[in-house]
Design a protein around this motif. Structure first.
Motif, PDB file in Angstrom:
ATOM      1  N   SER A 189      96.874 -75.761 -46.418  1.00 50.20           N
ATOM      2  CA  SER A 189      97.766 -74.809 -46.201  1.00 50.20           C
ATOM      3  C   SER A 189      96.928 -73.532 -45.458  1.00 50.20           C
ATOM      4  O   SER A 189      97.432 -72.916 -44.522  1.00 50.20           O
ATOM      5  CB  SER A 189      98.213 -74.187 -47.365  1.00 50.20           C
ATOM      6  OG  SER A 189      99.040 -75.188 -47.807  1.00 50.20           O
ATOM      7  N   THR A 190      95.658 -73.533 -45.850  1.00 47.54           N
ATOM      8  CA  THR A 190      94.874 -72.385 -45.181  1.00 47.54           C
ATOM      9  C   THR A 190      94.740 -72.595 -43.881  1.00 47.54           C
ATOM     10  O   THR A 190      94.912 -71.567 -42.840  1.00 47.54           O
ATOM     11  CB  THR A 190      93.723 -72.040 -45.853  1.00 47.54           C
ATOM     12  OG1 THR A 190      93.771 -71.858 -47.199  1.00 47.54           O
ATOM     13  CG2 THR A 190      92.897 -71.015 -45.127  1.00 47.54           C
ATOM     14  N   ASN A 235      97.982 -72.329 -41.727  1.00 50.00           N
ATOM     15  CA  ASN A 235      98.016 -70.911 -41.525  1.00 50.00           C
ATOM     16  C   ASN A 235      97.445 -70.322 -40.297  1.00 50.00           C
ATOM     17  O   ASN A 235      97.874 -69.321 -39.548  1.00 50.00           O
ATOM     18  CB  ASN A 235      98.090 -69.914 -42.871  1.00 50.00           C
ATOM     19  CG  ASN A 235      99.201 -70.073 -43.646  1.00 50.00           C
ATOM     20  OD1 ASN A 235     100.476 -70.159 -43.381  1.00 50.00           O
ATOM     21  ND2 ASN A 235      98.871 -70.155 -44.877  1.00 50.00           N
ATOM     22  N   HIS A 236      96.078 -70.685 -40.226  1.00 52.45           N
ATOM     23  CA  HIS A 236      95.339 -70.214 -39.149  1.00 52.45           C
ATOM     24  C   HIS A 236      95.917 -70.802 -37.738  1.00 52.45           C
ATOM     25  O   HIS A 236      95.776 -70.132 -36.765  1.00 52.45           O
ATOM     26  CB  HIS A 236      93.864 -70.471 -39.244  1.00 52.45           C
ATOM     27  CG  HIS A 236      93.252 -69.511 -40.222  1.00 52.45           C
ATOM     28  ND1 HIS A 236      92.400 -68.511 -39.868  1.00 52.45           N
ATOM     29  CD2 HIS A 236      92.876 -69.531 -41.670  1.00 52.45           C
ATOM     30  CE1 HIS A 236      92.080 -67.550 -40.663  1.00 52.45           C
ATOM     31  NE2 HIS A 236      92.180 -68.517 -41.686  1.00 52.45           N
ATOM     32  N   VAL A 267     103.145 -71.542 -46.958  1.00 47.45           N
ATOM     33  CA  VAL A 267     102.636 -71.766 -45.766  1.00 47.45           C
ATOM     34  C   VAL A 267     103.512 -71.008 -44.450  1.00 47.45           C
ATOM     35  O   VAL A 267     104.712 -70.790 -44.698  1.00 47.45           O
ATOM     36  CB  VAL A 267     102.619 -73.257 -45.260  1.00 47.45           C
ATOM     37  CG1 VAL A 267     102.312 -73.478 -43.779  1.00 47.45           C
ATOM     38  CG2 VAL A 267     101.537 -73.895 -46.134  1.00 47.45           C
ATOM     39  N   GLY A 268     102.835 -70.435 -43.761  1.00 45.18           N
ATOM     40  CA  GLY A 268     103.692 -69.930 -42.435  1.00 45.18           C
ATOM     41  C   GLY A 268     104.357 -68.403 -42.889  1.00 45.18           C
ATOM     42  O   GLY A 268     105.001 -67.882 -42.062  1.00 45.18           O
ATOM     43  N   HIS A 269     103.737 -67.869 -44.032  1.00 47.29           N
ATOM     44  CA  HIS A 269     104.231 -66.477 -44.300  1.00 47.29           C
ATOM     45  C   HIS A 269     103.782 -65.335 -43.263  1.00 47.29           C
ATOM     46  O   HIS A 269     102.426 -65.317 -42.817  1.00 47.29           O
ATOM     47  CB  HIS A 269     104.196 -65.810 -45.589  1.00 47.29           C
ATOM     48  CG  HIS A 269     102.607 -66.249 -45.963  1.00 47.29           C
ATOM     49  ND1 HIS A 269     102.190 -67.166 -46.431  1.00 47.29           N
ATOM     50  CD2 HIS A 269     101.505 -65.294 -46.127  1.00 47.29           C
ATOM     51  CE1 HIS A 269     101.034 -67.262 -46.931  1.00 47.29           C
ATOM     52  NE2 HIS A 269     100.526 -65.773 -46.534  1.00 47.29           N
ATOM     53  N   THR A 312     105.159 -65.564 -40.157  1.00 44.63           N
ATOM     54  CA  THR A 312     105.557 -66.269 -38.867  1.00 44.63           C
ATOM     55  C   THR A 312     106.736 -65.734 -38.328  1.00 44.63           C
ATOM     56  O   THR A 312     107.486 -65.502 -39.372  1.00 44.63           O
ATOM     57  CB  THR A 312     105.337 -67.989 -38.823  1.00 44.63           C
ATOM     58  OG1 THR A 312     106.158 -68.362 -39.882  1.00 44.63           O
ATOM     59  CG2 THR A 312     103.865 -68.174 -39.017  1.00 44.63           C
TER      60      THR A 312
END
Length: 338
Positions: free
Chosen positions: A21-22, A25-26, A54-56, A58
């Motif tokens: 997830s990290t 996200n990057h 994930v994706g907070h 975006t």
């Protein structure tokens, strides 16, 4: 007429807590401004959690779709195929990222991407497997057939948390990865999940794609729901779901948007639960939201953007007392103000 370019697809796999997830996200944060990306998440639990983690942050140029209740082979049944076909035909993203469940066999997704009717529309690029070097301290995980397949099918092995783990441990994980068969295209060290996006476009050794343009896909006559319908919870009365497969037990709770958790009380309770492989949660704590992520005894708490509700999932190798856990979670709720 100019041919339609096949959509680049990356599979990002890794065992529970490896850092997928990290990394995702990057990657989403580095997405070119002119491109529209899609993320397809296959989860084992019945109530999706990863979409909340994930994706907070975006925007509308990233589409995130989640398939809760995924089986461990990641591709059994129609749900994943239908979701994938709809994404390709309707949204035509410039790139598609697929995150299988950390308990799943990514080979099933590779087989689906190479199947007739889909392989012509996609271009399978770098398959990334994220490996936490701390796994070297857990021989039973190294011998786990799921982990072995995740590593075997990878084009690129990303050794995560290299800024947090013992340097000798990180070097050993990198050396073992470089000596694997089949040989890996690249082995890199990750710090805080940062992966150069230009590494996404290496043609995957697992791809059977041979064509130069994508055909028009035939959509199913009806949409097949990609998750089981969940009734809406009442305040203080969460919806609880659970299922088991191949010795893995998943327990999930969905709370009403008005339910607020006490931060310290909740953290103490979640830390005290024994015999778990993974706990993931997105929790409302008032006017703010927190993410909680625990792999065995390694836990992390981090801020989240606004979410529509609170939800929690526990994975275990053994049956747990679901009623006792739910009572503990309810005891962590803040009392509603009069």
């Amino acid at each position: 007429m100019k041919p339609i370019r096949p959509i680049p697809v990356n599979i990002i796999s890794g065992y529970l807590g490896a850092g997928k997830s990290t990394l995702i996200n990057h990657l989403l944060a580095q997405k070119p401004d002119t491109e529209y990306w899609a993320l397809l998440i296959n989860e084992f639990g019945q109530i999706g959690i990863d979409q909340a983690l994930v994706g907070h942050g975006t925007g509308a140029d990233v589409s995130i779709r989640e398939i809760p209740g995924g089986c461990l082979c990641c591709a059994q049944g129609p749900q994943l195929r239908v979701a994938l076909t709809q994404l390709i035909a309707r949204q035509r993203p410039d790139r598609l990222l697929i995150e299988p469940t950390g308990l799943g066999h990514p080979a099933g997704i590779v087989q689906l991407l190479n199947s007739p009717g889909i392989t012509e529309a996609v271009s399978l690029r770098t398959i990334i497997t994220v490996v936490d070097p701390a796994i070297l301290d857990t021989p039973e995980l190294i011998q786990n057939p799921v982990f072995a397949q995740q590593v075997e099918i990878a084009d690129l092995i990303a050794v995560s948390k290299s800024d947090l783990r013992n340097p000798a441990q990180v070097e050993e994980a990198c050396e073992l990865s470089r000596n694997m068969y089949p040989p890996k295209w690249r082995v890199i060290r990750l710090q805080q999940g940062s992966l150069p996006p230009d590494l996404l476009d290496h043609p995957s050794a697992a791809s059977t794609h041979k064509t130069q343009s994508a055909p028009r896909l035939t959509l199913p006559t009806q949409d097949v729901p990609v998750s089981q319908p969940v009734s809406q919870p009442e305040p203080g009365q969460p919806i609880a779901l659970n299922h088991s497969e191949q010795g893995v037990h998943a327990y999930s709770w969905l709370f009403h948007p008005d339910d607020c958790f006490d931060t310290e009380r909740t953290r103490r309770f979640l830390t005290a639960i024994k015999g778990v492989k993974r706990i993931k949660a997105a929790l409302r704590i008032g006017h703010a939201w927190l993410g909680y992520n625990r792999v065995i005894d390694d836990e992390r708490v981090f801020p989240l953007n606004w979410r529509r509700d609170s939800r929690l999932e526990i994975l275990s190798d053994q049956p747990l007392d679901k009623r006792h856990i739910e009572e503990g979670l309810l005891a962590c709720l803040k009392q509603a103000e009069p």
